[in-house]
Write a protein that holds these residues in place. Structure first.
Motif, mmCIF file in Angstrom:
data_model
loop_
_atom_site.group_PDB
_atom_site.id
_atom_site.type_symbol
_atom_site.label_atom_id
_atom_site.label_comp_id
_atom_site.label_asym_id
_atom_site.label_seq_id
_atom_site.Cartn_x
_atom_site.Cartn_y
_atom_site.Cartn_z
ATOM 1 N N GLU A 51 0.838 -1.214 0.000
ATOM 2 C CA GLU A 51 0.000 0.000 0.000
ATOM 3 C C GLU A 51 0.865 1.252 0.000
ATOM 4 O OE1 GLU A 51 -2.920 -0.148 3.155
ATOM 5 O OE2 GLU A 51 -3.545 -2.157 2.546
ATOM 6 N N ARG A 52 1.938 1.231 0.784
ATOM 7 C CA ARG A 52 2.864 2.371 0.796
ATOM 8 C C ARG A 52 3.465 2.587 -0.592
ATOM 9 N NH1 ARG A 52 3.813 6.031 5.076
ATOM 10 N NH2 ARG A 52 2.752 5.107 6.832
ATOM 11 N N ALA A 53 3.846 1.495 -1.220
ATOM 12 C CA ALA A 53 4.461 1.590 -2.550
ATOM 13 C C ALA A 53 3.458 2.144 -3.563
ATOM 14 C CB ALA A 53 4.968 0.214 -2.981
ATOM 15 N N LEU A 54 2.226 1.691 -3.490
ATOM 16 C CA LEU A 54 1.191 2.172 -4.428
ATOM 17 C C LEU A 54 1.018 3.689 -4.323
ATOM 18 C CD1 LEU A 54 -1.636 -0.516 -4.058
ATOM 19 C CD2 LEU A 54 -0.145 -0.151 -6.032
ATOM 20 N N ALA A 55 1.023 4.196 -3.116
ATOM 21 C CA ALA A 55 0.845 5.639 -2.930
ATOM 22 C C ALA A 55 2.087 6.394 -3.403
ATOM 23 C CB ALA A 55 0.567 5.928 -1.452
ATOM 24 N N PHE A 56 3.249 5.832 -3.095
ATOM 25 C CA PHE A 56 4.500 6.547 -3.383
ATOM 26 C C PHE A 56 4.751 6.680 -4.879
ATOM 27 C CE2 PHE A 56 9.143 6.846 -3.791
ATOM 28 C CZ PHE A 56 9.391 7.937 -2.974
ATOM 29 N N VAL A 57 4.455 5.639 -5.643
ATOM 30 C CA VAL A 57 4.771 5.687 -7.084
ATOM 31 C C VAL A 57 3.901 6.714 -7.827
ATOM 32 C CG1 VAL A 57 5.615 3.316 -7.152
ATOM 33 C CG2 VAL A 57 3.213 3.760 -7.724
ATOM 34 N N LYS A 58 2.788 7.085 -7.235
ATOM 35 C CA LYS A 58 1.941 8.118 -7.851
ATOM 36 C C LYS A 58 2.462 9.513 -7.528
ATOM 37 C CE LYS A 58 -2.313 5.417 -7.841
ATOM 38 N NZ LYS A 58 -2.314 5.237 -9.303
ATOM 39 N N GLU A 59 3.082 9.617 -6.366
ATOM 40 C CA GLU A 59 3.475 10.935 -5.867
ATOM 41 C C GLU A 59 4.910 11.290 -6.287
ATOM 42 O OE1 GLU A 59 3.177 10.389 -1.579
ATOM 43 O OE2 GLU A 59 5.228 11.157 -1.418
ATOM 44 N N ARG A 60 5.803 10.324 -6.320
ATOM 45 C CA ARG A 60 7.215 10.594 -6.628
ATOM 46 C C ARG A 60 7.405 10.770 -8.129
ATOM 47 N NH1 ARG A 60 11.795 12.962 -5.316
ATOM 48 N NH2 ARG A 60 13.629 11.841 -6.109
ATOM 49 N N ARG A 61 8.039 11.876 -8.511
ATOM 50 C CA ARG A 61 8.270 12.169 -9.931
ATOM 51 C C ARG A 61 9.768 12.132 -10.226
ATOM 52 N NH1 ARG A 61 3.786 14.622 -12.348
ATOM 53 N NH2 ARG A 61 5.081 15.588 -13.944
ATOM 54 N N GLN A 62 10.122 11.515 -11.335
ATOM 55 C CA GLN A 62 11.487 11.553 -11.865
ATOM 56 C C GLN A 62 11.383 11.593 -13.380
ATOM 57 O OE1 GLN A 62 14.926 11.474 -9.956
ATOM 58 N NE2 GLN A 62 13.195 12.639 -9.159
ATOM 59 N N PHE A 63 12.378 12.191 -14.009
ATOM 60 C CA PHE A 63 12.363 12.354 -15.470
ATOM 61 C C PHE A 63 11.064 13.034 -15.921
ATOM 62 C CE2 PHE A 63 15.082 8.733 -14.520
ATOM 63 C CZ PHE A 63 16.258 9.102 -15.167
ATOM 64 N N GLY A 64 10.564 13.908 -15.063
ATOM 65 C CA GLY A 64 9.405 14.720 -15.429
ATOM 66 C C GLY A 64 8.067 14.024 -15.332
ATOM 67 N N ARG A 65 8.015 12.826 -14.750
ATOM 68 C CA ARG A 65 6.713 12.159 -14.623
ATOM 69 C C ARG A 65 6.685 11.247 -13.394
ATOM 70 N NH1 ARG A 65 6.563 7.753 -19.384
ATOM 71 N NH2 ARG A 65 8.744 7.129 -19.361
ATOM 72 N N PRO A 66 5.478 10.905 -12.935
ATOM 73 C CA PRO A 66 5.411 10.011 -11.775
ATOM 74 C C PRO A 66 6.106 8.685 -12.083
ATOM 75 C CG PRO A 66 3.220 10.845 -12.366
ATOM 76 C CD PRO A 66 4.147 11.241 -13.468
ATOM 77 N N ILE A 67 6.772 8.129 -11.104
ATOM 78 C CA ILE A 67 7.527 6.896 -11.387
ATOM 79 C C ILE A 67 6.602 5.718 -11.722
ATOM 80 C CG2 ILE A 67 9.591 7.609 -10.093
ATOM 81 C CD1 ILE A 67 8.750 5.692 -7.846
#
Ligand SMILES: Cc1cc2nc3c(=O)[nH]c(=O)nc-3n(C[C@H](O)[C@H](O)[C@H](O)COP(=O)(O)OP(=O)(O)OC[C@H]3O[C@@H](n4cnc5c(N)ncnc54)[C@H](O)[C@@H]3O)c2cc1C
Length: 395
Positions: free
Chosen positions: A267-283
């Protein structure tokens, strides 16, 4: 045509899960990191659990419990582990440890004497099996229970007893004097305040730091005969086999806790990948990340199904050994992989103690050792599959 098997929990158990989830989140989430950081036993949570009647979930109603089936206690520890692992250890021991064994194997008098206190939280039972020279090789235990008139006299040295420092009683695996191997092994309920019981310092450890293990020594401890749960019969290995079956609920609970820990990480990972951006887009846009998410979901789902199957197929009060072994083996290793991947997805943040990922990873690690190592589980399963046992002593 037979009816088709159900792979659903059904509305009642789903409602039960929701109830437990809401309870765990509202009562235990805020201090989950605290118990780990301070290495402090969550006694206040134990009281909360007892007050709400959860510690007696499996105990028959006539002895002050709720008389629920194993699937409910398994759901309970799964949901608790999603929120606070150290508090879950209290539940795991209370629900699936000695109280369950007493409820199934004990005399009526033992049930009347011990079970209401287990349900109400006055008693805290630990289990003392392992010894310095007898870990995986349980049948090498040297602790003895000598018949001495109205009591058994127990002598021995146990180690890694979870909550040994907090317990009021411990279920001690012991053997008849002069017996060897599986023969002669039985178990007695020992009051931790008895003269001759010495509790050691908590073992400093990697995870589960609010629910420690410690040594417990027994020096000529007199245990009343009415506290004998499984006889130590020098001529028979039946007691040992009974005790191994009685350990089944603990193994299913252990596997369920691994599912809960993995679920929290996912669940933590699901939330984080939407919020964390790299290379100009969410991971979450990267396929490498998407596949990790998919693999995590698949493995959690598989483990959960195995655990629920084991929890719903009891025989003589204890779960099926093959189902139990498969569920624990898979869930133990799954939880390590999933918590590790969730940490990885969080990058440096996951490696810090500011996020719960490293704690989930540490907490999950011990369950692949406790309750039977994954190597021993493989030995057990191989013996079942091949229809023969293999002498580990090379004899
Ligand atoms: C978190 C936690 C809680 C615990 N709580 C309790 C408790 O409440 N009460 C209690 O009595 N004990 C408890 N234990 C102890 C636990 O049961 C033992 O740690 C476990 O049985 C392994 O014993 P050992 O640590 O002595 O390892 P060993 O038996 O010395 O094993 C060392 C390594 O060798 C491997 N190995 C051993 N024999 C074989 C074999 N035949 N084939 C293949 N590999 C083998 C093992 O898998 C392991 O990797 C707990 C342990 C942990 C980690």
């Amino acid at each position: 045509m037979t009816s088709s098997p159900s792979f659903e929990l059904g509305p009642e158990l789903e409602a039960f899960r929701d109830e437990v989830r809401a309870f765990a989140e509202s009562r235990f989430a805020a201090k989950a990191a605290h118990w780990d950081e301070r290495e402090e036993f969550p006694e206040e949570n134990r009281r909360t659990l007892a007050g709400a009647g959860w510690l007696g979930l499996l105990i028959p109603q006539q002895y002050g419990g709720r008389g629920a089936p194993l699937i409910q206690s398994v759901l309970f520890v799964e949901e608790m582990a999603r929120v606070c692992f150290n508090t879950t250890t209290i539940c795991q021991i209370a629900l699936h440890g000695p109280a369950r064994a007493i409820a199934v194997l004990g005399t009526d008098e033992q049930k009347r004497r011990f079970l209401p206190g287990c349900a109400g939280g006055e008693h805290l039972f630990a289990i003392s099996i392992t010894e310095p020279g007898a870990g995986s090789a349980t049948t090498d235990i040297e602790t003895t229970a000598r018949d001495d008139g109205d009591a058994f006299v127990v002598d021995g040295h146990k180690c890694y007893t979870t909550l040994g420092a907090q317990c009021t009683h411990t279920l001690v695996f012991a053997r008849a004097p002069e017996s060897r191997g599986a023969r002669g092994i039985g178990a007695l309920i020992v009051d931790a305040r008895s003269p001759g019981v010495a509790i050691g310092e908590p073992d400093p450890k990697m995870g589960g730091r609010g629910a420690p293990e410690c040594d417990v020594r027994f020096d000529r401890v007199r245990v009343p005969k009415e506290n004998l749960l499984v006889p130590c019969d020098a001529k028979s290995s039946a007691g040992f086999r009974t005790l191994m079956a009685a350990f089944g609920p603990e193994r299913v609970g252990n596997a369920a806790i691994c599912v809960g820990l993995a679920q929290a990480a996912h669940e933590r990972a699901l939330a984080f990948v939407k919020e964390r951006r790299q290379f100009g887009r969410p991971i979450e846009e990267f396929q490498g990340i998407q596949w990790k998410i998919a693999d995590m979901a698949t493995q959690i789902h598989a483990a959960r199904l195995m655990v629920y199957r084991a929890a719903t197929r009891e025989k003589d009060g204890f779960p099926d050994p093959r189902d139990t072994t498969i569920a624990k083996l898979y869930a133990n290793e799954m939880a390590q992989r999933v918590t590790n991947e969730a940490l990885q997805i969080h990058g440096h943040r996951g490696y810090t103690r500011l996020y719960p990922l490293e704690r989930l990873y540490r907490d999950a690690r011990g369950y692949a050792v406790g309750g039977g190592t994954t190597e021993i589980l493989r030995n057990t399963l191989a013996a079942i599959e091949l229809g023969r046992s293999f002498d580990q002593r090379g004899g």
